[in-house]
Design a protein around this motif. Structure first.
Motif, PDB file in Angstrom:
ATOM      1  N   HIS A  28      -5.894   1.883   2.420  1.00  9.95           N
ATOM      2  CA  HIS A  28      -7.038   1.427   3.214  1.00  9.95           C
ATOM      3  C   HIS A  28      -6.673   0.383   4.279  1.00  9.95           C
ATOM      4  O   HIS A  28      -7.164   0.482   5.416  1.00  9.95           O
ATOM      5  N   PRO A  29      -5.855  -0.636   3.979  1.00 11.41           N
ATOM      6  CA  PRO A  29      -5.530  -1.622   5.028  1.00 11.41           C
ATOM      7  C   PRO A  29      -4.927  -0.983   6.278  1.00 11.41           C
ATOM      8  O   PRO A  29      -5.223  -1.409   7.402  1.00 11.41           O
ATOM      9  N   ILE A  30      -4.084   0.041   6.103  1.00 13.37           N
ATOM     10  CA  ILE A  30      -3.494   0.713   7.262  1.00 13.37           C
ATOM     11  C   ILE A  30      -4.577   1.440   8.041  1.00 13.37           C
ATOM     12  O   ILE A  30      -4.545   1.506   9.278  1.00 13.37           O
ATOM     13  N   ASP A  31      -5.559   1.994   7.339  1.00 12.18           N
ATOM     14  CA  ASP A  31      -6.662   2.693   7.999  1.00 12.18           C
ATOM     15  C   ASP A  31      -7.472   1.734   8.860  1.00 12.18           C
ATOM     16  O   ASP A  31      -7.919   2.094   9.957  1.00 12.18           O
ATOM     17  N   VAL A  32      -7.655   0.501   8.406  1.00  8.25           N
ATOM     18  CA  VAL A  32      -8.368  -0.510   9.196  1.00  8.25           C
ATOM     19  C   VAL A  32      -7.631  -0.767  10.505  1.00  8.25           C
ATOM     20  O   VAL A  32      -8.233  -0.800  11.588  1.00  8.25           O
ATOM     21  N   VAL A  33      -6.314  -0.929  10.425  1.00 12.25           N
ATOM     22  CA  VAL A  33      -5.510  -1.179  11.628  1.00 12.25           C
ATOM     23  C   VAL A  33      -5.595   0.016  12.566  1.00 12.25           C
ATOM     24  O   VAL A  33      -5.727  -0.130  13.791  1.00 12.25           O
TER      25      VAL A  33
END
Length: 282
Positions: A28-33
């Protein structure tokens, strides 16, 4: 598909839900970026698409501006989307493949059907990733506020782009993954983690490239308060050039590569677990 264990379609759906939800939470954190890069205005499309330094700088930039919580913006709506959309997207592939007699056809249909159930949560996830402050009152209240302000149709905003992306994503993920495993198996000489990782990385390149244009448009449409269509896509092509449609490509690949690996490894393990439960209960 990823595993050799045959299960009833209901158990296959359950295994898919477990696999996609787990993989989504981990990446998920990569998806936010990725979403922030896709929404970046007045920036270099080439840098936002393929620059490793731009991708790396986005992390500390977001951290300084909004704190560590920004990387988990929309995580609960992402999990709800994965549990609904992901369950259908992977879990229906095998039954539909058998029904239509084509792996690609089954993957395309399952991708579209998955969007029907997952689109409301996708809209909410993108909104909260773009504007994390709206999550303060909770995901369900944020969704209720969207419906109250913009009407029920907001839950299906960007459906055409999302369903196109989902169909292409499923077909370009499932089929290349299975084919890569077949080609690489004699080279790797095992059916373990090394083979799954290599096949996932190859499938990830194909998936990201094939889905990039519709993924960018989906993000733009869902994050906005007004609708966008093909006319807007052509306008963006004229104003920002073709690389606009690959914004966030590198971030997406960094996410899709591991996510593909997690999905299929988790799917195989979940199918084995459900199969063991089934036989022990018999």
């Amino acid at each position: 598909m990823a595993g050799e264990v045959a299960l009833p379609w209901t158990m296959s759906l359950a295994a898919s839900g477990v696999a996609v939800t787990g993989a989504t939470m981990l990446t998920h954190p990569i998806d936010v970026v990725k979403v922030r890069l896709q929404l970046a205005r007045k920036s270099c499309a080439r840098a936002d698409s393929f620059s490793l330094s731009r991708f790396a700088r986005m992390w500390p930039s977001l951290y300084r501006a909004e704190g560590p919580a920004v990387f988990f913006a929309g995580v609960r709506s992402g999990a709800m989307r994965a549990a609904s959309y992901g369950t259908a997207r992977i879990g229906l592939c095998e039954p539909l493949e058998a029904a239509v007699g084509s792996k690609t056809g089954g993957a395309l249909i399952s991708g579209v059907l998955a969007t029907v159930v997952g689109n409301p949560f996708e809209v909410l996830k993108v909104r909260l990733q773009a504007r994390p402050d709206q999550a303060a009152a909770g995901e369900l209240r944020a969704m209720a506020a969207m419906v109250r302000e913009e009407g029920f149709a907001v839950l299906f905003r960007g459906f055409a782009w999302a369903s196109a992306r989902s169909a292409l994503l499923t077909a370009s993920q499932v089929v290349p993954y299975a084919h890569s495993k077949t080609v690489l198996r004699p080279i790797v000489k095992s059916d373990g983690l090394a083979l799954h990782t290599a096949a996932s990385l190859i499938a990830g390149v194909i998936t990201c490239t094939v889905t990039a244009p519709v993924d960018v448009m989906k993000t733009r449409v869902m994050s906005a308060s007004g609708g966008h269509g093909m006319h807007d896509a052509l306008s963006l092509l004229r104003s920002e050039g073709p690389l606009f449609f690959f914004k966030g490509w590198l971030a997406n690949y960094v996410r899709i590569g591991p996510q593909t690996l997690f999905i299929f490894v988790f799917f195989e393990q979940a199918k084995r677990a459900f199969s063991a439960m089934r036989f022990s209960a018999a």
